[in-house]
Write a protein that holds these residues in place. Structure first.
Motif, PDB file in Angstrom:
ATOM      1  N   LEU A 177       0.819  -1.201   0.000  1.00  0.00           N
ATOM      2  CA  LEU A 177       0.000   0.000   0.000  1.00  0.00           C
ATOM      3  C   LEU A 177       0.859   1.260   0.000  1.00  0.00           C
ATOM      4  CD1 LEU A 177      -2.585  -1.058   2.752  1.00  0.00           C
ATOM      5  CD2 LEU A 177      -2.655  -1.549   0.296  1.00  0.00           C
ATOM      6  N   ASP A 178       0.285   2.339  -0.547  1.00  0.00           N
ATOM      7  CA  ASP A 178       0.970   3.629  -0.502  1.00  0.00           C
ATOM      8  C   ASP A 178       0.631   4.344   0.796  1.00  0.00           C
ATOM      9  OD1 ASP A 178      -1.565   4.771  -0.756  1.00  0.00           O
ATOM     10  OD2 ASP A 178      -1.310   5.292  -2.883  1.00  0.00           O
ATOM     11  N   GLY A 179       1.109   5.574   0.942  1.00  0.00           N
ATOM     12  CA  GLY A 179       0.923   6.304   2.186  1.00  0.00           C
ATOM     13  C   GLY A 179      -0.522   6.589   2.521  1.00  0.00           C
ATOM     14  N   ALA A 180      -1.398   6.554   1.516  1.00  0.00           N
ATOM     15  CA  ALA A 180      -2.823   6.796   1.741  1.00  0.00           C
ATOM     16  C   ALA A 180      -3.602   5.502   1.941  1.00  0.00           C
ATOM     17  CB  ALA A 180      -3.402   7.577   0.564  1.00  0.00           C
ATOM     18  N   GLY A 181      -2.890   4.384   1.978  1.00  0.00           N
ATOM     19  CA  GLY A 181      -3.553   3.111   2.181  1.00  0.00           C
ATOM     20  C   GLY A 181      -4.118   2.483   0.932  1.00  0.00           C
ATOM     21  N   ARG A 182      -3.682   2.961  -0.247  1.00  0.00           N
ATOM     22  CA  ARG A 182      -4.176   2.418  -1.510  1.00  0.00           C
ATOM     23  C   ARG A 182      -3.185   1.421  -2.083  1.00  0.00           C
ATOM     24  NH1 ARG A 182      -4.874   8.507  -3.492  1.00  0.00           N
ATOM     25  NH2 ARG A 182      -2.635   8.198  -3.240  1.00  0.00           N
ATOM     26  N   PRO A 183      -3.681   0.335  -2.717  1.00  0.00           N
ATOM     27  CA  PRO A 183      -2.768  -0.635  -3.337  1.00  0.00           C
ATOM     28  C   PRO A 183      -1.916   0.033  -4.412  1.00  0.00           C
ATOM     29  CG  PRO A 183      -4.986  -1.532  -3.174  1.00  0.00           C
ATOM     30  CD  PRO A 183      -5.092  -0.074  -2.835  1.00  0.00           C
ATOM     31  N   VAL A 184      -0.646  -0.317  -4.480  1.00  0.00           N
ATOM     32  CA  VAL A 184       0.251   0.220  -5.504  1.00  0.00           C
ATOM     33  C   VAL A 184       0.307  -0.761  -6.668  1.00  0.00           C
ATOM     34  CG1 VAL A 184       1.619   1.416  -3.754  1.00  0.00           C
ATOM     35  CG2 VAL A 184       2.319  -0.854  -4.528  1.00  0.00           C
ATOM     36  N   PRO A 185       0.683  -0.304  -7.859  1.00  0.00           N
ATOM     37  CA  PRO A 185       0.779  -1.210  -9.017  1.00  0.00           C
ATOM     38  C   PRO A 185       1.858  -2.278  -8.819  1.00  0.00           C
ATOM     39  CG  PRO A 185       0.740   1.098  -9.710  1.00  0.00           C
ATOM     40  CD  PRO A 185       0.931   1.096  -8.226  1.00  0.00           C
ATOM     41  N   VAL A 186       1.749  -3.350  -9.574  1.00  0.00           N
ATOM     42  CA  VAL A 186       2.749  -4.415  -9.568  1.00  0.00           C
ATOM     43  C   VAL A 186       4.127  -3.818  -9.835  1.00  0.00           C
ATOM     44  CG1 VAL A 186       3.592  -6.427 -10.837  1.00  0.00           C
ATOM     45  CG2 VAL A 186       1.170  -6.257 -10.233  1.00  0.00           C
ATOM     46  N   GLY A 187       5.099  -4.203  -9.027  1.00  0.00           N
ATOM     47  CA  GLY A 187       6.469  -3.749  -9.203  1.00  0.00           C
ATOM     48  C   GLY A 187       6.787  -2.438  -8.536  1.00  0.00           C
ATOM     49  N   GLU A 188       5.787  -1.753  -7.966  1.00  0.00           N
ATOM     50  CA  GLU A 188       6.034  -0.459  -7.323  1.00  0.00           C
ATOM     51  C   GLU A 188       6.205  -0.655  -5.817  1.00  0.00           C
ATOM     52  OE1 GLU A 188       3.496   3.615  -6.675  1.00  0.00           O
ATOM     53  OE2 GLU A 188       3.703   2.873  -8.740  1.00  0.00           O
ATOM     54  N   VAL A 189       7.152   0.086  -5.229  1.00  0.00           N
ATOM     55  CA  VAL A 189       7.457  -0.062  -3.807  1.00  0.00           C
ATOM     56  C   VAL A 189       6.408   0.635  -2.948  1.00  0.00           C
ATOM     57  CG1 VAL A 189       9.120   0.516  -1.986  1.00  0.00           C
ATOM     58  CG2 VAL A 189       9.933  -0.287  -4.215  1.00  0.00           C
ATOM     59  N   GLY A 190       6.010  -0.030  -1.897  1.00  0.00           N
ATOM     60  CA  GLY A 190       5.109   0.532  -0.908  1.00  0.00           C
ATOM     61  C   GLY A 190       5.300  -0.176   0.411  1.00  0.00           C
ATOM     62  N   GLU A 191       4.430   0.112   1.367  1.00  0.00           N
ATOM     63  CA  GLU A 191       4.515  -0.547   2.672  1.00  0.00           C
ATOM     64  C   GLU A 191       3.834  -1.907   2.598  1.00  0.00           C
ATOM     65  OE1 GLU A 191       3.881   0.380   7.442  1.00  0.00           O
ATOM     66  OE2 GLU A 191       3.174   1.838   5.936  1.00  0.00           O
ATOM     67  N   ILE A 192       4.505  -2.918   3.135  1.00  0.00           N
ATOM     68  CA  ILE A 192       4.010  -4.293   3.062  1.00  0.00           C
ATOM     69  C   ILE A 192       3.049  -4.555   4.216  1.00  0.00           C
ATOM     70  CG2 ILE A 192       4.657  -6.730   3.144  1.00  0.00           C
ATOM     71  CD1 ILE A 192       7.455  -5.818   2.111  1.00  0.00           C
ATOM     72  N   PHE A 193       1.867  -5.100   3.874  1.00  0.00           N
ATOM     73  CA  PHE A 193       0.895  -5.538   4.871  1.00  0.00           C
ATOM     74  C   PHE A 193       0.650  -7.030   4.682  1.00  0.00           C
ATOM     75  CE2 PHE A 193       0.366  -1.054   5.044  1.00  0.00           C
ATOM     76  CZ  PHE A 193      -0.171  -0.758   6.294  1.00  0.00           C
ATOM     77  N   LEU A 194       0.652  -7.754   5.786  1.00  0.00           N
ATOM     78  CA  LEU A 194       0.578  -9.209   5.750  1.00  0.00           C
ATOM     79  C   LEU A 194      -0.686  -9.697   6.437  1.00  0.00           C
ATOM     80  CD1 LEU A 194       4.236  -9.875   6.969  1.00  0.00           C
ATOM     81  CD2 LEU A 194       3.460  -9.822   4.591  1.00  0.00           C
ATOM     82  N   ARG A 195      -1.381 -10.640   5.776  1.00  0.00           N
ATOM     83  CA  ARG A 195      -2.490 -11.334   6.445  1.00  0.00           C
ATOM     84  C   ARG A 195      -1.977 -12.684   6.908  1.00  0.00           C
ATOM     85  NH1 ARG A 195      -6.684 -12.530   2.481  1.00  0.00           N
ATOM     86  NH2 ARG A 195      -5.653 -14.550   2.254  1.00  0.00           N
ATOM     87  N   PRO A 196      -1.879 -12.898   8.215  1.00  0.00           N
ATOM     88  CA  PRO A 196      -1.323 -14.167   8.711  1.00  0.00           C
ATOM     89  C   PRO A 196      -2.198 -15.345   8.299  1.00  0.00           C
ATOM     90  CG  PRO A 196      -1.436 -12.506  10.452  1.00  0.00           C
ATOM     91  CD  PRO A 196      -2.231 -11.978   9.301  1.00  0.00           C
ATOM     92  N   PRO A 197      -1.609 -16.525   8.199  1.00  0.00           N
ATOM     93  CA  PRO A 197      -2.425 -17.727   7.997  1.00  0.00           C
ATOM     94  C   PRO A 197      -3.439 -17.861   9.136  1.00  0.00           C
ATOM     95  CG  PRO A 197      -0.092 -18.227   7.724  1.00  0.00           C
ATOM     96  CD  PRO A 197      -0.167 -16.843   8.284  1.00  0.00           C
ATOM     97  N   SER A 198      -4.614 -18.384   8.833  1.00  0.00           N
ATOM     98  CA  SER A 198      -5.675 -18.462   9.839  1.00  0.00           C
ATOM     99  C   SER A 198      -5.283 -19.338  11.027  1.00  0.00           C
ATOM    100  CB  SER A 198      -6.959 -18.987   9.200  1.00  0.00           C
ATOM    101  OG  SER A 198      -6.750 -20.267   8.619  1.00  0.00           O
ATOM    102  N   ALA A 199      -4.338 -20.259  10.833  1.00  0.00           N
ATOM    103  CA  ALA A 199      -3.898 -21.121  11.940  1.00  0.00           C
ATOM    104  C   ALA A 199      -3.014 -20.384  12.932  1.00  0.00           C
ATOM    105  CB  ALA A 199      -3.153 -22.335  11.387  1.00  0.00           C
ATOM    106  N   TRP A 200      -2.463 -19.222  12.528  1.00  0.00           N
ATOM    107  CA  TRP A 200      -1.583 -18.481  13.435  1.00  0.00           C
ATOM    108  C   TRP A 200      -2.437 -17.691  14.418  1.00  0.00           C
ATOM    109  CZ3 TRP A 200       3.431 -19.099  14.220  1.00  0.00           C
ATOM    110  CH2 TRP A 200       4.125 -18.151  14.965  1.00  0.00           C
ATOM    111  N   PRO A 201      -2.180 -17.798  15.732  1.00  0.00           N
ATOM    112  CA  PRO A 201      -3.039 -17.125  16.711  1.00  0.00           C
ATOM    113  C   PRO A 201      -2.917 -15.608  16.644  1.00  0.00           C
ATOM    114  CG  PRO A 201      -1.133 -18.115  17.785  1.00  0.00           C
ATOM    115  CD  PRO A 201      -1.111 -18.590  16.369  1.00  0.00           C
TER     116      PRO A 201
END
Length: 530
Positions: free
Chosen positions: A340-364
């Motif tokens: 995502l960019d600074g406004a929380g919008r997805p960036v295009p493929v190949g463009e640098v932004g902040e990484i957000f991760l959705r953990p696997p559902s098995a992870w508490p």
């Protein structure tokens, strides 16, 4: 006849049954000391089979184990003991004076004997090893207590503190898991890390870190044959791989560098053909280092990426890494990645932004101790940021660019130190490197590189500058290069750049002041050349 898996450390070996039996006796000792469900038990110990037994014992009572980095002193240690609301501290006897000096009122101490392998690995003087006689001991509980007779009480997976690379460590408290969730968690980690029940696996990293701690405790639950090193040593690691026919080892990149630093004749001395998986994570691995490890061992190198908050989220094998050079992998199981960019919008493929991760559902799920707001701040619709920047390529593979806090803005240009560090890592004679921003009156920030040479390497500051200039744009050439005997790196591989940066921010005289002056002059010169 099926052989029961064991846990070994040094010359001591115990079956899983023996570990569970000793843990049940420790649990009774803890209960007699007043520990009950929900209490936090801090563990200040080096790698030892008893470390695993303590964690298993705490879990039986529904209490919460808190692994503590035994290197910590002063404010960091005191902060953890207070912030975690530790009810009791279990500590190796030689570390007792340090812990006692920072122990909050009302917190009890229990002493754990220092095993011979740990004493030898750390060169501990004999007078530091005997119990003080002032506190209860683990061994007295094991010798005298009856095994805890009750079923395990549901408990959080643990309370683990981050390394504090940018400030005071923060506690990550995971939610309790049901038996079914625990089973799914073991399956998730085994699949992501290429483990299987009965596999002979080695843990060379400190158990106070998330990955080795998870490896050990889920390994007990999943039936791994575990070899726990008291302390990482490159040649000793090779010797034990041969001796115990190790199939799986989890390392951090600095360990790979030290293995590669062994003379060729030593590396050829050991039979390492039992190895099926070399797993690495925790810090970025320079491409050249990974190339050399794959050349040495073959395409058995696995990588994963995630955080203490999220668990493993993406992973890749050697072939996938070669096809997407520099990647840390693509999502495993039902995990996900957004950039995502600074406004929380997805960036295009190949463009640098902040990484957000959705953990696997098995992870508490988790929260930060005493700061639910901080937990909410990192969440975007179920996707969590751990402060990294990167991009996703056209095939869905994630590539790291840098830590968000480490990005340098010089003259309005975003510069990612990780790229420069990986470039410098490819220079002959370099053992370690840290690149970071320092104040510059004209450009706001300038780049500084602290480089740790290999012992005896004829490396100069000019060699470093010339190497980077020949491979990267002029504005990425560090304005200050310092040859440093030792860089402040965690055993997990994480670098404490703030400790280096503070030399420049604090206005210290000497090297830092001279470096800032040099930075200004070089900034102007390089800007003109660019």
């Amino acid at each position: 006849m099926e052989v029961e898996p064991v846990v070994r450390s040094g010359e001591v070996t115990r079956t899983h049954t023996e570990v569970r039996e000793r843990a049940a006796r420790i649990a009774s000792g803890l209960a007699e000391a007043g520990v009950s469900q929900g209490d936090r038990i801090a563990v200040v110990m080096r790698n030892d089979i008893s470390y695993l037994e303590v964690f298993a014992a705490v879990a039986l009572l529904g209490a919460v184990a808190v692994p503590v980095n035994w290197h910590w002193r002063g404010g960091e240690l005191e902060h953890l003991l207070r912030d975690s609301s530790a009810r009791l501290v279990i500590v190796h006897t030689d570390l007792l004076p340090t812990v006692a000096a920072h122990l909050p009122d009302g917190v009890d101490l229990v002493e754990a004997a220092v095993p011979e392998a740990v004493a030898k690995a750390y060169g501990l003087a004999p007078h530091r090893l005997p119990p003080s006689g002032e506190h209860a001991t683990l061994q007295s509980w094991i010798d005298q207590a009856q095994p805890w007779p009750h079923p395990p009480v549901p408990a959080p997976l643990g309370l683990i503190y981050t390394s504090g690379t940018t400030g005071l460590p923060k506690g990550i408290l995971r939610r309790p898991t049901s038996p079914e969730q625990s089973r799914r968690l073991v399956e998730l980690v085994f699949d992501a890390w290429r483990l299987r029940p009965g596999m002979r696996s080695m843990i060379p990293a400190p158990l106070y870190h998330t990955a080795p701690n998870t490896h050990a405790m889920l390994g007990l639950a999943g039936g791994l044959d575990l070899t726990v090193l008291p302390r990482f040593d490159a040649e000793e690691t090779l010797r034990l791989i041969e001796r115990h026919r190790i199939e799986h080892v989890q390392v951090v990149p600095t360990m790979l560098v030290r293995l590669l630093g062994l003379p060729a004749e030593i590396r050829r001395r050991y039979d390492l053909t039992s190895l099926k998986v070399i797993l690495h994570a925790a810090a970025p691995c320079p491409a050249e280092i990974k190339d050399r490890i794959i050349d040495w061992f073959g395409p058995i190198v696995q990588e994963y990426y995630g955080g203490s908050e999220t668990g493993p989220v993406v992973a890749c094998d050697s072939d996938e890494w070669a096809a997407h050079r520099g990647t840390v992998g693509r999502p495993i199981a039902d995990a996900g990645v957004r950039v995502l960019d600074g406004a929380g919008r997805p960036v295009p493929v190949g463009e640098v932004g902040e990484i957000f991760l959705r953990p696997p559902s098995a992870w508490p799920d988790f929260t930060y101790v005493g700061d639910d707001g901080k937990r909410r701040d990192i969440d975007r619709d179920g996707y969590l940021t751990i402060g990294d920047l990167g991009f996703v390529d056209a095939d869905g593979f994630l590539h790291l660019r840098d830590r968000k806090n480490d990005m340098v803005i010089s003259g309005g240009v975003n510069i990612y130190p990780l790229e420069i560090e990986q470039c410098i890592s490819g220079l002959a004679g370099v053992a370690d490197v840290a690149v970071f921003g320092i104040p510059d009156p004209e450009f706001g920030e300038a780049l500084a590189a602290h480089v740790q040479p290999l012992p005896g390497a004829p490396l100069t500051e000019e060699d470093v500058t010339r190497h980077v200039r020949s491979r990267l744009a002029g504005y990425k050439v560090p304005r200050v290069v310092v040859l440093d005997d030792h860089l402040p790196r965690e055993d997990s591989g994480k670098l404490f750049k703030r400790r280096l940066r503070e030399r420049y921010l604090s206005g210290e005289a000497g090297e830092a002041g001279e470096a800032r002056g040099a930075a200004t002059a070089r900034s102007r010169r390089v800007a003109a050349e660019s």
